[in-house]
Scaffold this motif. Sequence first.
Motif, PDB file in Angstrom:
ATOM      1  N   ARG A  24       0.878  -1.161   0.000  1.00 32.50           N
ATOM      2  CA  ARG A  24       0.000   0.000   0.000  1.00 32.50           C
ATOM      3  C   ARG A  24       0.910   1.204   0.000  1.00 32.50           C
ATOM      4  O   ARG A  24       1.737   1.368   0.903  1.00 32.50           O
ATOM      5  N   PRO A  26       1.735   5.526  -1.587  1.00 37.17           N
ATOM      6  CA  PRO A  26       1.286   6.741  -2.275  1.00 37.17           C
ATOM      7  C   PRO A  26       1.708   6.689  -3.739  1.00 37.17           C
ATOM      8  O   PRO A  26       2.801   6.214  -4.068  1.00 37.17           O
ATOM      9  N   THR A  27       0.837   7.191  -4.616  1.00 36.12           N
ATOM     10  CA  THR A  27       1.158   7.252  -6.035  1.00 36.12           C
ATOM     11  C   THR A  27       0.669   8.589  -6.592  1.00 36.12           C
ATOM     12  O   THR A  27       0.004   9.361  -5.894  1.00 36.12           O
ATOM     13  N   GLU A  31      -3.347   7.002  -3.030  1.00 37.86           N
ATOM     14  CA  GLU A  31      -2.841   5.790  -2.398  1.00 37.86           C
ATOM     15  C   GLU A  31      -3.430   4.563  -3.074  1.00 37.86           C
ATOM     16  O   GLU A  31      -4.636   4.473  -3.295  1.00 37.86           O
ATOM     17  N   SER A  33      -3.083   0.048  -3.435  1.00 40.00           N
ATOM     18  CA  SER A  33      -2.559  -1.208  -2.914  1.00 40.00           C
ATOM     19  C   SER A  33      -2.686  -2.277  -3.986  1.00 40.00           C
ATOM     20  O   SER A  33      -3.390  -2.096  -4.996  1.00 40.00           O
TER      21      SER A  33
END
Length: 219
Positions: A24, A26-27, A31, A33
């Motif tokens: 999981r 941050p992108t 966020e 997963s």
Amino acid sequence: MEQEMTQSQTPGIPRINEPAPDFRAPTTAGELSLSDFRGKWLVLFSHPADFTPVCTTEFMAFAKAQDDFEKLNAQLLGLSIDSTHSHIAWIRSIKENFGVDIRFPIIADLKMEVAKAYGMIHEGASDTSAVRATFIIDPEGILKAMVYYPMTNGRSIPEFLRLLQSLQTSEQYGVATPEGWQPGDKVIVPPPATVKDAEERLQNKDYEVTDWYFSKKSL
């Protein structure tokens, strides 16, 4: 919170046909997963750093092929040990300088948690940057393929598209694919397991039989 693992404690490289390491993180799309990609194939790929020439060529190639991956029910997900702000700035730079939109999310892995879980940190290459690793994960979260490249050499994105199509064909039809296989080519039939099956294989008119253990067929 658990202490960050040292290099000596870093998990080993994940294994094919086992569950892919969960994450999981941050992108650039918020966020995400691993479970967010259930029901789809996932192509997870890492690069050493933002604003580097080889990585830029790879990201543009992935971006140009994104629609082709999505037609195969596959999502792209990038990763590097950079911040989200760095990723955003790099995406904007690629758009401004090359006219290419990066539409897939990129993981910001500053703590190297995902990179370590997937064996992307190779001490012989760098202690703080991920090598060029690519993982193909099936809709059930099982790791089906992985490829590692050195930092100095770019990947061929058409090969990963071909590999994805090959994996999907093997899964759907229970066959193998020969070297350089492309959709529409003949596939390899699994070899027989008994003497009787081997004899029957030699008489099968639907197969292109070279020998009892080596047979091809059209799909």
